[in-house]
Scaffold this active site. Structure first.
Site, PDB file in Angstrom:
ATOM      1  N   LYS A 118     136.600  47.605  68.912  1.00 52.40           N
ATOM      2  CA  LYS A 118     135.357  47.613  68.119  1.00 52.40           C
ATOM      3  C   LYS A 118     134.617  48.941  68.333  1.00 52.40           C
ATOM      4  CE  LYS A 118     134.345  42.639  68.368  1.00 52.40           C
ATOM      5  NZ  LYS A 118     134.856  41.985  67.185  1.00 52.40           N
ATOM      6  N   GLU A 202     124.762  45.676  70.738  1.00 54.93           N
ATOM      7  CA  GLU A 202     124.242  45.756  69.370  1.00 54.93           C
ATOM      8  C   GLU A 202     122.921  45.038  69.280  1.00 54.93           C
ATOM      9  OE1 GLU A 202     126.990  44.141  66.515  1.00 54.93           O
ATOM     10  OE2 GLU A 202     128.222  45.951  66.533  1.00 54.93           O
ATOM     11  N   GLU A 277     134.595  43.631  57.603  1.00 56.17           N
ATOM     12  CA  GLU A 277     133.499  42.671  57.808  1.00 56.17           C
ATOM     13  C   GLU A 277     132.162  43.385  57.970  1.00 56.17           C
ATOM     14  OE1 GLU A 277     135.787  38.901  59.840  1.00 56.17           O
ATOM     15  OE2 GLU A 277     134.658  40.215  61.178  1.00 56.17           O
ATOM     16  N   GLU A 291     133.394  45.100  61.798  1.00 52.36           N
ATOM     17  CA  GLU A 291     134.747  45.400  62.276  1.00 52.36           C
ATOM     18  C   GLU A 291     135.719  45.256  61.104  1.00 52.36           C
ATOM     19  OE1 GLU A 291     136.555  42.645  64.927  1.00 52.36           O
ATOM     20  OE2 GLU A 291     135.914  40.878  63.814  1.00 52.36           O
ATOM     21  N   ASN A 293     139.483  43.584  60.219  1.00 50.12           N
ATOM     22  CA  ASN A 293     140.604  42.766  60.669  1.00 50.12           C
ATOM     23  C   ASN A 293     141.851  43.193  59.907  1.00 50.12           C
ATOM     24  OD1 ASN A 293     139.222  41.232  62.568  1.00 50.12           O
ATOM     25  ND2 ASN A 293     138.398  39.900  60.977  1.00 50.12           N
ATOM     26  N   ARG A 295     144.801  42.181  59.145  1.00 48.20           N
ATOM     27  CA  ARG A 295     145.753  41.077  58.943  1.00 48.20           C
ATOM     28  C   ARG A 295     145.263  40.198  57.800  1.00 48.20           C
ATOM     29  NH1 ARG A 295     142.210  37.332  61.000  1.00 48.20           N
ATOM     30  NH2 ARG A 295     141.082  38.047  62.822  1.00 48.20           N
TER      31      ARG A 295
HETATM   32  P1  ADP Z   1     134.685  38.580  66.575  1.00 48.73           P
HETATM   33  O1  ADP Z   1     135.617  39.743  66.400  1.00 48.73           O
HETATM   34  O2  ADP Z   1     134.703  38.008  67.943  1.00 48.73           O
HETATM   35  O3  ADP Z   1     134.870  37.550  65.500  1.00 48.73           O
HETATM   36  P2  ADP Z   1     132.477  39.841  65.184  1.00 48.73           P
HETATM   37  O4  ADP Z   1     131.971  41.174  65.546  1.00 48.73           O
HETATM   38  O5  ADP Z   1     133.347  39.753  63.978  1.00 48.73           O
HETATM   39  O6  ADP Z   1     133.227  39.191  66.432  1.00 48.73           O
HETATM   40  O7  ADP Z   1     131.254  38.856  65.012  1.00 48.73           O
HETATM   41  C1  ADP Z   1     131.424  37.470  64.845  1.00 48.73           C
HETATM   42  C2  ADP Z   1     130.112  36.861  64.347  1.00 48.73           C
HETATM   43  O8  ADP Z   1     129.063  37.101  65.273  1.00 48.73           O
HETATM   44  C3  ADP Z   1     129.596  37.450  63.060  1.00 48.73           C
HETATM   45  O9  ADP Z   1     130.191  36.852  61.961  1.00 48.73           O
HETATM   46  C4  ADP Z   1     128.121  37.147  63.151  1.00 48.73           C
HETATM   47  O10 ADP Z   1     127.843  35.822  62.826  1.00 48.73           O
HETATM   48  C5  ADP Z   1     127.834  37.331  64.615  1.00 48.73           C
HETATM   49  N1  ADP Z   1     127.372  38.699  64.896  1.00 48.73           N
HETATM   50  C6  ADP Z   1     128.129  39.773  65.203  1.00 48.73           C
HETATM   51  N2  ADP Z   1     127.353  40.845  65.410  1.00 48.73           N
HETATM   52  C7  ADP Z   1     126.074  40.467  65.218  1.00 48.73           C
HETATM   53  C8  ADP Z   1     124.798  41.122  65.315  1.00 48.73           C
HETATM   54  N3  ADP Z   1     124.690  42.388  65.656  1.00 48.73           N
HETATM   55  N4  ADP Z   1     123.686  40.387  65.070  1.00 48.73           N
HETATM   56  C9  ADP Z   1     123.776  39.067  64.756  1.00 48.73           C
HETATM   57  N5  ADP Z   1     124.928  38.422  64.683  1.00 48.73           N
HETATM   58  C10 ADP Z   1     126.080  39.090  64.906  1.00 48.73           C
END
Ligand code: ADP
Length: 681
Positions: A118, A202, A277, A291, A293, A295
């Site tokens: 990430k 973040e 995403e 991020e 993905n 796949r």
């Molecule tokens: P993972 O790779 O573990 O799935 P992500 O970065 O894709 O993690 O985030 C998963 C979920 O977490 C997001 O869909 C969102 O709901 C929440 N999330 C991620 N980053 C933030 C943020 N900075 N603020 C609020 N919610 C977040």
């Protein structure tokens, strides 16, 4: 061109079955792999061939790149499709494929490496001028530095594992004091799950939405987006309901997301299907890259349903070296698709995963509905893999139509033997808030105290509303002087302009449940009274008549369901996959007579059967009464009920007088029974 004739699917469950469908379309022979636990699994039975790869634990089988590539070599496949999860983003699998001249159906090693971290992915996005969530994205992981950076970012903030996925290694931190403990936990979790404890920080966006863009790219450098999806309905950072396209999004924001996603994919020279995403601030629609993905995603069917494309076919064509069969302007979307993930779990018990055998399995047959499943009747749900058993995806002209179809489909989905989240999903989709702008806090807001299925009392209340609605319809809405009022089984008071009040009595095993309904036209406030306990619900009901039986669409305090119903005089039958019960309603007279006759042999007392006001006492101490004589009148819920003498004899004690308020169970009258003297011979 690398023509693929035989393809090994390095996965299990629904996604393995799904990939086989596309293989069949392309005339490709499919090879399944299976662990000990999956010998009898659906994906094994559907495949053209199947190879055993090891013990049940995923690390010994589905996560073991070496045994999978060995199986591929033994059976001489041209390609491996990794599905999602397991080895789908494994650099080891790609390396082994390259070494053995096996085509990997997925992006290049380089794309996976660049987006796999990430921290790295965020840096690339920043260099490309794509907005990312403000935070700390540096390499230094020293605790004092992270603490200082956390202070800069501000609270609440999110600690994320750089190698993260599936919400693992993620912690919200509300204030500085909580930071170090959360950091330790996040790092530990990340190390256990990914073997890498690097984190990034973040700003936590409180009212956020998860919106993502599907992209595809080919080896000639063509990249297209296939529109957007919204996956804001999540639990523990994991998606529960996904849809395409996102609702309630300005065209400007949508286009901005597409442009960023395509820019990133072009930069990566991306080959195959991928998802970019974003997190979108629900209040401002400002968006930030989260991020990528690299796949196929669980939720890809929603995109397929609105674009008409087959993403697995595209992945295979791209892996064969073919160019994308369309340009951006050729890709359009029609309608709206929503997917719900059906898991073997108990949502009323903290979503605890369920294991066991599926002894009843019948998929819904609804036009416009797709079910992607990895199980069948007789399948076992084992503790070794995730709990998702099927995805139900509905498509309709409009979002509301798709949601309704999905609720219907989930309602018709019969799965028994293990508990599933089917009813929980139906209640999520049926809430009025589903039709407004979503946020990732949807589930928390919907069920702050956790979700509970409808219990006995809710079903009894629904049965009462069914009967009331039926009678109301029979009376064509004019309550006065109609059969509605003269029916023996229930009473009604309906002054002009005042909501009707109906009272019903439900005979249970050894007691009577009193049900009071206020309202009409399918909307009622229902009060249930049983001895000292009272419960209240607001119920909306839409009766859909059919031959013999009818269906009731019911909403109880915000949670929805569909039940089959049959009404036979004053008996209501309710039926669903979880319930099969009849509710015999009785008139108050029936109830009291029953009580009186039951008591005639054994009882010489009058006891209040419900709380009420004594309006009349018709007997006095010393009076001689016959069994069945009127003794008292009690007003309960605006109805006057006569209470009769339970036996013949002399009134020995009267414990009440007119004007008394009595509780249910209060002793009111005692009678000295008449002793029958045997005639002497
Ligand atoms: P993972 O790779 O573990 O799935 P992500 O970065 O894709 O993690 O985030 C998963 C979920 O977490 C997001 O869909 C969102 O709901 C929440 N999330 C991620 N980053 C933030 C943020 N900075 N603020 C609020 N919610 C977040």
């Amino acid at each position: 061109m690398k023509s693929i004739k035989r393809l090994l699917i390095a996965n299990r469950g629904e996604i393995a079955c799904r990939i086989m469908r596309s293989c069949r379309l392309l005339g490709i022979e499919s090879v399944a792999v299976f662990s000990d636990a999956d010998r009898e699994a659906k994906h094994v039975r559907l495949a053209d061939r199947a190879v055993h790869i090891g013990a049940s634990a995923a690390t010994a089988s589905y996560l073991n790149a070496e045994v999978i590539v060995n199986a591929a070599l033994n059976i001489k496949v041209d390609a491996i499709h990794p599905g999602y999860g397991f080895l789908s983003e494994s650099t080891e699998l790609i390396r082994r494929c390259e070494e053995n001249d096996i085509t990997f159906v997925g992006p290049s090693l380089e794309s996976i490496v660049q987006m796999g971290s990430k921290i790295n992915a965020k840096s690339i996005a920043i260099d490309l001028g794509i907005a990312t969530v403000p935070g700390y994205n540096g390499d230094s992981q020293a605790v004092p530095e992270l603490l200082a950076e956390a202070d800069n970012v501000g609270f609440p903030l999110l600690i994320k594992a750089s190698a993260g996925g599936g919400g693992k290694g993620m912690r919200i931190v509300m204030d500085k004091e909580g930071f170090e403990a959360a950091l330790t936990q996040a790092k530990q979790e990340a190390l256990n799950a990914f073997g890498d404890d690097k984190v990034l920080l973040e700003k936590y966006i409180v009212r956020s939405r998860h919106i993502e863009v599907q992209v595809v790219g080919d080896s000639q450098g063509n990249v297209c987006h296939l529109f957007d999806r919204e996956c804001s309905i999540q639990r523990n950072y994991q998606k529960v309901i996904e849809e395409a396209p996102a609702g309630h999004l300005s065209q400007e924001t949508r286009q901005g997301l597409f442009d960023c996603a395509v820019k990133l994919a072009q930069h990566l020279n991306y080959q195959g299907a991928g998802t970019v995403e974003f997190i979108v601030d629900a209040d401002t629609q400002d968006y930030y890259f989260l991020e990528m993905n690299t796949r196929l995603q669980v939720e890809h069917p929603t995109t397929e349903m609105v674009t008409g494309l087959d993403l697995v076919v595209l992945q295979i064509q791209i892996a064969q070296g073919e160019s994308l069969p369309f340009e951006q302007s050729d890709v359009t979307i029609e309608g709206h698709a929503i997917e719900a993930r059906v898991n073997a779990e108990d949502p009323s018990n903290n979503y605890l995963p369920e294991i066991g055998s599926i002894n009843l399995y019948r998929e819904p047959q609804v036009a416009g509905l797709r079910v992607d499943s990895g199980v069948a009747q007789g399948s076992s749900i084992t503790p070794f893999y995730d709990s998702m058993v099927a995805k139900v995806i509905a498509c309709g002209d409009a979002r509301g139509v798709a949601a309704q179809k999905l609720v219907q489909g989930l309602g018709d989905f019969a799965i028994a033997g293990v508990n599933t989240n089917r009813e929980f999903l139906m209640s999520l989709l049926s809430r009025p808030a589903f039709h407004q702008e979503l946020t990732t806090q949807y589930i928390e807001n919907a069920f702050p105290d956790g979700w509970q299925p409808w219990g006995e009392d809710v079903h009894a209340a629904i049965a009462a509303v069914v009967l009331a609605t039926e009678q109301e319809e029979k009376s064509t809405g004019d309550f006065s002087g109609t059969p509605w009022q003269s029916l023996s089984h229930w009473r009604l008071t309906a002054d002009a302009g005042v909501p009707a009040v109906t009272q019903l009595y439900l005979q249970e095993d050894d007691s009577t449940l009193t049900i009071k309904l206020v309202g009409g036209k399918g909307r009622y406030r229902v009060t249930l009274m049983k001895e000292q306990e009272t419960s209240e619900f607001s119920i909306q009901l839409n009766l859909k008549r059919g031959e013999g039986s009818s269906q009731a669409e019911v909403e109880v305090s915000g949670s929805r369901g569909v039940l089959d119903i049959v009404i036979d005089d004053a008996k209501v039958y309710l039926s669903s996959s979880k319930l099969n019960r009849s509710y015999p309603f009785i008139s108050l007279e029936e109830d009291l007579l029953k009580e009186a006759s039951a008591d005639a042999d054994s009882s010489n007392v009058i006891v209040a059967q419900m709380p009420g006001l004594i309006t009349d006492v018709l007997i006095s101490e010393g009076d001689i009464v016959q069994q069945g004589d009127n003794a008292l009148a009690i007003e309960s819920m605006k109805l006057i009920n006569s209470v009769v003498a339970p036996c013949s004899g002399t009134v020995s004690k009267v414990f009440c007088e007119a004007g008394d308020n009595v509780e249910s169970g209060t002793l009111l009258v005692e009678i000295e029974p008449l002793v029958e003297i045997e005639p002497s011979v």
